[in-house]
Design a protein around this motif. Structure first.
Motif, short mmCIF file in Angstrom:
data_model
loop_
_atom_site.label_atom_id
_atom_site.label_comp_id
_atom_site.label_asym_id
_atom_site.label_seq_id
_atom_site.Cartn_x
_atom_site.Cartn_y
_atom_site.Cartn_z
N GLN B 14 0.93 -1.19 -0.04
CA GLN B 14 -0.01 -0.16 0.05
C GLN B 14 0.67 1.30 0.09
OE1 GLN B 14 -3.51 -1.59 -0.29
NE2 GLN B 14 -3.41 0.45 -0.04
N GLU B 15 0.39 2.23 -0.73
CA GLU B 15 1.25 3.47 -0.70
C GLU B 15 1.20 4.09 0.79
OE1 GLU B 15 -0.73 6.40 -3.03
OE2 GLU B 15 0.69 8.17 -2.46
N ASP B 17 3.17 2.69 2.95
CA ASP B 17 3.66 1.32 3.73
C ASP B 17 5.19 1.48 3.47
OD1 ASP B 17 1.14 -0.87 3.90
OD2 ASP B 17 1.41 1.03 4.79
#
Lengths: 111, 110
Positions: B14-15, B17
């Motif tokens: 995920q963006e 992370d």
């Protein structure tokens, strides 16, 4: 980009024809390399050069020759292209700190 | 030839992370390692390097860890962004030659 250019960027040729790829660098690096990149494989070394007229074979050198008559140019020649030589070819130089920097690549298709 | 492998062929994060990409190398005499990023249709781009006398090296949003005991290398990307989507691979240096892994494809989910 370490001043590396490759030409041509794309080429389509027929089996049995000779092909020469050119790598040009502008920063006077001693070491230059030719690799091929194929799906499922890491970059594989074809030949490298450690100075003008000084070259050595890499892992997959069969069917390829190289020449380096000037510091800035490293030529890769396929004397008689085969379909198995369809690949993306990358030139690289070795920087002063030991790093390798790559050119933009040449996509070669042998029909 | 040398064997440089990656543990996972694909990785989705995920963006925002953090991402961790791993690499195993086979020769304990290797003394220098590089991580590359390669976007589709482009040449490999140097990200960060580390020498065998170091365990860790940090760059901008990236950290490389070297564990010589188990011959393992990892690349950590902090706060992963969509522009980080690419194939990442490691390279191992022995003498005049480098040996490359096949790469991990990182996909960043917005």
């Amino acid at each position: 980009d370490a001043g590396i250019t490759q030409s041509p960027r794309h080429k389509v040729t027929e089996t049995g024809t000779p092909v020469t790829l050119r790598c040009h660098q502008t920063e006077n690096h001693r070491y230059m390399y030719w690799y091929r990149q194929d799906p499922g494989h890491g970059l594989r070394l074809i030949h490298y050069s450690y100075g003008v007229k000084d070259t050595d074979k890499g892992e997959v050198s069969d069917g390829y020759s190289v020449s380096r008559s000037k510091t800035e140019d490293f030529l890769l020649t396929l004397e008689s292209a085969t379909s198995s030589q369809t690949s993306v070819y990358f030139c690289a130089i070795r920087g002063t700190g030991g790093e390798q920097f790559f050119g933009p690549g040449t996509r070669l298709t042998v029909l | 030839g040398e064997s440089v492998g990656l543990h996972l062929p694909t990785l989705s994060v995920q963006e925002g992370d953090n991402s961790i990409i791993n690499c195993a190398y086979s020769n304990s005499a290797s003394d220098y390692f590089i991580w590359y990023k390669q976007e589709s249709g482009k040449g490999p781009q140097f990200i960060i390097d580390i020498r065998s006398n170091m365990d860790k090296r940090q760059g901008q949003r990236v950290t490389v860890l070297l564990n010589k005991t188990v011959k393992h290398l990892s690349l950590q990307i902090a706060a992963t962004q969509p522009g980080d989507s690419a194939v990442y691979f490691c390279a191992e240096n022995l003498g005049n030659q480098f040996y490359f892994g096949t790469g991990t494809s990182l996909t960043v989910i917005p």
